[in-house]
Write a protein that holds these residues in place. Structure first.
Motif, short mmCIF file in Angstrom:
data_model
loop_
_atom_site.label_atom_id
_atom_site.label_comp_id
_atom_site.label_asym_id
_atom_site.label_seq_id
_atom_site.Cartn_x
_atom_site.Cartn_y
_atom_site.Cartn_z
N GLU A 48 0.82 -1.22 0.00
CA GLU A 48 0.00 0.00 0.00
C GLU A 48 0.85 1.26 0.00
OE1 GLU A 48 -3.77 -1.89 2.50
OE2 GLU A 48 -2.37 -0.53 3.50
N GLN A 49 1.95 1.27 0.74
CA GLN A 49 2.69 2.50 0.96
C GLN A 49 3.87 2.70 0.02
OE1 GLN A 49 3.74 2.86 5.10
NE2 GLN A 49 1.70 2.24 5.77
N TRP A 50 4.58 1.65 -0.33
CA TRP A 50 5.81 1.83 -1.10
C TRP A 50 5.59 2.37 -2.51
CZ3 TRP A 50 9.28 -2.98 0.31
CH2 TRP A 50 9.58 -2.93 1.67
N PRO A 51 4.51 2.01 -3.21
CA PRO A 51 4.35 2.60 -4.54
C PRO A 51 4.27 4.13 -4.50
CG PRO A 51 2.94 0.69 -4.35
CD PRO A 51 3.52 0.95 -2.98
N ALA A 52 3.72 4.69 -3.43
CA ALA A 52 3.62 6.15 -3.33
C ALA A 52 4.88 6.77 -2.74
CB ALA A 52 2.41 6.52 -2.46
N SER A 53 5.45 6.13 -1.72
CA SER A 53 6.59 6.74 -1.02
C SER A 53 7.94 6.22 -1.51
CB SER A 53 6.47 6.49 0.49
OG SER A 53 6.55 5.10 0.76
N GLY A 54 7.95 5.11 -2.24
CA GLY A 54 9.19 4.52 -2.70
C GLY A 54 9.69 3.45 -1.74
N VAL A 55 10.56 2.61 -2.24
CA VAL A 55 11.12 1.53 -1.42
C VAL A 55 12.12 2.15 -0.45
CG1 VAL A 55 12.45 -0.61 -1.46
CG2 VAL A 55 10.82 -0.12 -3.30
N PRO A 56 12.00 1.85 0.85
CA PRO A 56 12.94 2.42 1.83
C PRO A 56 14.36 1.90 1.63
CG PRO A 56 11.36 0.96 2.91
CD PRO A 56 11.00 1.00 1.47
N ASN A 57 15.31 2.59 2.23
CA ASN A 57 16.72 2.20 2.11
C ASN A 57 16.98 0.81 2.67
OD1 ASN A 57 17.34 4.61 0.90
ND2 ASN A 57 17.92 5.60 2.83
N ASN A 58 16.31 0.47 3.78
CA ASN A 58 16.47 -0.85 4.39
C ASN A 58 15.08 -1.49 4.47
OD1 ASN A 58 17.13 -3.11 5.82
ND2 ASN A 58 18.36 -2.03 7.35
N PRO A 59 14.62 -2.10 3.38
CA PRO A 59 13.24 -2.62 3.35
C PRO A 59 12.99 -3.74 4.35
CG PRO A 59 14.41 -3.23 1.34
CD PRO A 59 15.30 -2.33 2.11
N GLY A 60 13.99 -4.56 4.64
CA GLY A 60 13.81 -5.63 5.63
C GLY A 60 13.55 -5.07 7.01
N ALA A 61 14.28 -4.02 7.37
CA ALA A 61 14.07 -3.38 8.68
C ALA A 61 12.70 -2.70 8.72
CB ALA A 61 15.17 -2.37 8.95
N TRP A 62 12.28 -2.13 7.60
CA TRP A 62 10.96 -1.49 7.54
C TRP A 62 9.87 -2.53 7.78
CZ3 TRP A 62 6.28 -1.72 5.24
CH2 TRP A 62 5.48 -0.57 5.25
N LEU A 63 9.98 -3.69 7.10
CA LEU A 63 8.99 -4.75 7.28
C LEU A 63 8.99 -5.24 8.73
CD1 LEU A 63 9.52 -6.84 4.02
CD2 LEU A 63 7.48 -5.54 4.64
N MET A 64 10.17 -5.44 9.32
CA MET A 64 10.26 -5.91 10.70
C MET A 64 9.67 -4.88 11.66
SD MET A 64 10.91 -8.27 12.84
CE MET A 64 12.10 -9.49 12.36
N GLY A 65 9.98 -3.61 11.45
CA GLY A 65 9.43 -2.57 12.32
C GLY A 65 7.92 -2.50 12.25
N THR A 66 7.38 -2.58 11.05
CA THR A 66 5.93 -2.55 10.87
C THR A 66 5.29 -3.77 11.53
OG1 THR A 66 6.19 -1.36 8.79
CG2 THR A 66 4.09 -2.46 9.15
N ALA A 67 5.87 -4.93 11.32
CA ALA A 67 5.32 -6.16 11.91
C ALA A 67 5.44 -6.13 13.43
CB ALA A 67 6.04 -7.37 11.34
N LYS A 68 6.53 -5.59 13.97
CA LYS A 68 6.69 -5.50 15.43
C LYS A 68 5.63 -4.58 16.04
CE LYS A 68 11.54 -6.54 16.30
NZ LYS A 68 12.82 -6.00 16.78
N HIS A 69 5.35 -3.47 15.37
CA HIS A 69 4.31 -2.57 15.87
C HIS A 69 2.96 -3.28 15.91
CE1 HIS A 69 6.75 1.00 16.24
NE2 HIS A 69 7.19 0.86 14.99
N ARG A 70 2.69 -4.05 14.88
CA ARG A 70 1.42 -4.80 14.86
C ARG A 70 1.42 -5.90 15.92
NH1 ARG A 70 -1.43 -3.93 9.52
NH2 ARG A 70 -0.27 -2.20 8.66
N ALA A 71 2.56 -6.50 16.17
CA ALA A 71 2.66 -7.52 17.23
C ALA A 71 2.41 -6.90 18.59
CB ALA A 71 4.03 -8.20 17.17
N ILE A 72 2.98 -5.73 18.82
CA ILE A 72 2.76 -5.04 20.09
C ILE A 72 1.29 -4.71 20.27
CG2 ILE A 72 3.21 -2.88 21.33
CD1 ILE A 72 6.08 -3.03 20.10
N ASP A 73 0.65 -4.22 19.20
CA ASP A 73 -0.79 -3.94 19.27
C ASP A 73 -1.58 -5.20 19.59
OD1 ASP A 73 -0.30 -1.30 18.69
OD2 ASP A 73 -0.84 -1.47 16.56
#
Length: 133
Positions: A48-73
């Protein structure tokens, strides 16, 4: 970068990072099935987000951070749900231990809103006159 290039990049990142992502999440939530769901939720967020904002410099860390936030929730929701269930259980135990107040129930003239509504609906002033609608 076009949308198709972004989707190809996401696909490549997912193939490389998904095993590491799921393993890290399984360590946090102690459930491989839930870890897979959280990882897939992070993938959907990337789609949903990367096509508009572009692929982040460290995509693996971005995926892990997003998933961790959802895990905490998820863990917070589970904690709140467990606390509420325990509280309801205690309230139910207290209600079962206290005897009902029969005198108060007898003194209540109707006590039932539905019955009161039936009486109101049956009252002659509320009936439609014949021939009218």
């Amino acid at each position: 970068m076009t949308a198709s290039d972004t989707h190809r990049a996401i696909d490549a990142v997912w193939r490389i990072e998904s095993p590491r992502l799921i393993a890290g999440l399984a360590h946090i939530v102690r459930d491989v099935g839930v870890a897979e769901e959280l990882a897939q939720d992070a993938l959907v967020a990337a789609l949903e987000q990367w096509p508009a904002s572009g692929v982040p410099n460290n995509p693996g860390a971005w995926l892990m951070g997003t998933a961790k936030h959802r895990a905490i929730d998820l863990l917070r929701r589970r904690t709140v749900l467990q606390r509420k269930q325990e509280e309801l259980g205690r309230e139910l135990e207290v209600e079962q231990e206290t005897p009902p107040d029969l005198d108060a129930a007898i003194d209540d003239p109707i006590g039932d809103d539905l019955l009161r509504l039936v009486f109101i609906a049956c009252h002659p002033c509320c009936r439609p006159m014949r021939g009218s609608r």
